[in-house]
Enzyme design. Structure first.
Site, mmCIF file in Angstrom:
data_model
loop_
_atom_site.group_PDB
_atom_site.id
_atom_site.type_symbol
_atom_site.label_atom_id
_atom_site.label_comp_id
_atom_site.label_asym_id
_atom_site.label_seq_id
_atom_site.Cartn_x
_atom_site.Cartn_y
_atom_site.Cartn_z
ATOM 1 N N CYS A 1 -9.005 -13.943 -21.115
ATOM 2 C CA CYS A 1 -10.385 -14.446 -21.181
ATOM 3 C C CYS A 1 -11.372 -13.309 -21.447
ATOM 4 O O CYS A 1 -11.349 -12.722 -22.513
ATOM 5 C CB CYS A 1 -10.733 -15.239 -19.918
ATOM 6 S SG CYS A 1 -12.229 -16.220 -20.095
ATOM 7 N N HIS B 1 -6.823 -19.393 -20.407
ATOM 8 C CA HIS B 1 -6.266 -18.974 -19.122
ATOM 9 C C HIS B 1 -4.829 -19.465 -19.007
ATOM 10 O O HIS B 1 -4.617 -20.620 -18.629
ATOM 11 C CB HIS B 1 -7.103 -19.537 -17.972
ATOM 12 C CG HIS B 1 -8.433 -18.876 -17.833
ATOM 13 N ND1 HIS B 1 -8.610 -17.741 -17.082
ATOM 14 C CD2 HIS B 1 -9.635 -19.162 -18.372
ATOM 15 C CE1 HIS B 1 -9.877 -17.361 -17.152
ATOM 16 N NE2 HIS B 1 -10.517 -18.207 -17.932
ATOM 17 N N GLU C 1 -2.747 -18.888 -16.803
ATOM 18 C CA GLU C 1 -2.464 -19.198 -15.383
ATOM 19 C C GLU C 1 -2.969 -20.578 -14.987
ATOM 20 O O GLU C 1 -2.656 -21.064 -13.912
ATOM 21 C CB GLU C 1 -3.059 -18.104 -14.486
ATOM 22 C CG GLU C 1 -4.570 -18.126 -14.274
ATOM 23 C CD GLU C 1 -5.399 -17.517 -15.405
ATOM 24 O OE1 GLU C 1 -4.861 -17.296 -16.514
ATOM 25 O OE2 GLU C 1 -6.598 -17.277 -15.185
#
Lengths: 250, 194
Positions: B77, B176, B178
């Site tokens: 990001c 992202h 994650e």
């Protein structure tokens, strides 16, 4: 193309998921982490966890819960309830929350939006607004829809955006719990007036309501609770339906 | 040894750590230069504002440290944006690994930030395989990296932009991983296998 988001909302009291009808009469519907993980597997795009606990002990349980949610979930989640200070938001961020939803506290202290946005970024701040339409005016309510304020929906949403809100989560109190569909007209107006994403809340009962809220209501995301908790509309079936009707979903 | 997550004044580093744990990796969250230099892999996460973050990194010499790393490095990001040469966000000089500028999405009546799930339209490089084309991943950003020589994945929002980049040992994603469900886990695990 950016996909429209489906967001199950889980109300949490003393660490358990509960569901109320018209902001009242709550019943226990399961473990928040398990339920959240199931939604993630089913294809939910994001989750919202709202802490409706009023006690200090309950708040501590909620922060522990946020940490457990973050450990298990591989999609974004927003947490809200009782965030009165920047420090409250910081505790939830540190526990792993992606966004905080703030509602009554920022009606009383609008500067809190600026302070949280400055500290953690606009993307972290969802301003939730509960409003009721009466005699042609959308009045903003606080304290879970119990207390009317002198604020009006559209003016307040714009102010929230200017102060640093990254998203607006609008719940129509007229539609919430009715299962007759979302407040599409007001949502469309909100979307036209704002440059940030709008999350629709209140009124989902049928799959068609989701299509309406995206197409007519121009919402970026749709939130619902009971229809998902009781598995009345399974999320994979809802997504399939939306895809068939040319709504872009994940 | 192991994986180091660079600790600095950025938001939600915890979720990157949790994602790695789900993949069976215990990372070290650290701002210790030696620990970062000796790690097998380094993750440079980021949520925040470019100027204040670059100032924080420069004051601690962390910009030079990151630039000099030889092991696989993954920026996420804001991490990707800071690995470029310059950002339009507050006119900020960045680390300069990727020789390109970071721009604000144009005002075309579409919502900014670009927030939510969007598709990987094309992919290349070590982090991706063809099965990931068409996968949806999670974005939250107002600034973007144009498509350039180091682009590893392209996504479309108003215009095509770099949703991932790669140059030598440096990797980056605008989204992202994650928070991007199964495709995100696959991309992270491809990075861990490098």
């Amino acid at each position: 193309m950016l996909a429209k988001r489906i967001i199950p909302c889980l109300d949490i009291r003393d660490g358990k998921t509960v569901k109320g009808i018209n902001f009242e009469n709550v019943v226990d519907v399961g473990d928040p982490v398990e339920l959240g993980a199931k939604y993630a597997i089913d294809g939910a795009d994001e989750l919202v966890y709202l802490d409706i606990t009023a006690t200090h002990e309950g708040r501590k349980l909620f922060a522990d819960l946020v940490l457990r949610i973050s450990e298990h979930l591989n999609i974004p989640f927003t947490v809200g309830g009782g965030i009165d200070r920047v420090e409250d938001a910081d505790i939830l961020l540190s526990a792993g929350a992606d966004k905080v939803s703030i509602n009554s506290s920022v009606v009383r202290d609008p500067g809190l939006i600026n302070r949280i946005a400055r500290a953690f970024g606009n993307q972290f701040v969802v301003v939730a607004i509960d409003a009721q339409l009466k005699d042609g005016r959308w009045t903003v309510f606080v304290n879970g829809g119990r207390i009317a304020t002198d604020k009006e929906l559209f003016g307040w949403a714009k102010e929230a955006q200017e102060r640093g809100a990254g998203e607006i989560l609008f719940t129509s109190m007229n539609h919430d719990g009715t299962r007759n569909g979302y407040a599409c007209e007001a949502l469309k107006e909100l979307s036209n007036q704002l440059s940030i994403p709008v999350i629709a809340s209140g009124g989902a009962g049928e799959k068609e309501h989701f299509m309406e809220v995206f197409e007519q209501g121009c919402a970026d995301a749709a939130l619902a609770a009971s229809i998902f908790h009781y598995n009345e509309i399974p999320i994979p079936e809802l997504k399939e339906y939306l895809k068939k009707n040319n709504v872009i979903v994940r | 040894m192991g994986v180091a997550i660079i600790k600095y004044n950025a938001g939600n580093i915890r979720s990157v750590d949790h994602a790695l744990k789900r993949l069976g990796v215990n990372a070290r969250i650290t701002d210790d230069p030696e620990a970062i230099q000796s790690a097998e892999k380094v993750i440079f996460p980021g949520v925040g504002e470019a100027k204040t973050t670059m100032k924080y990194l420069k004051e601690r010499g962390m910009d030079k440290l990151i630039l000099g790393l030889k092991q696989p490095v993954l920026g996420i990001c804001l991490g990707q944006q800071l690995m470029c040469s310059w950002s339009e966000e507050s006119d900020t000089e960045c680390i300069g690994i990727f020789d390109t500028e970071v721009k604000l999405f144009p005002d075309q009546g579409m919502k900014v930030p670009h927030m939510g799930w969007n598709r990987l339209d094309s992919v290349k490089g070590d982090l991706f395989d063809e099965t990931l084309v068409g996968s949806y991943v999670y974005f939250v950003h107002s600034y973007y990296v144009p498509v350039c020589a180091d682009t590893a994945a392209v996504t479309n929002y108003m215009l095509p932009f770099s949703s991932a980049m790669q140059k030598g040992n440096f990797y980056a994603t605008q989204f992202h991983p994650e928070k991007s469900g199964d495709p995100g886990e696959k991309i992270l695990s491809n990075f861990l296998k490098l």
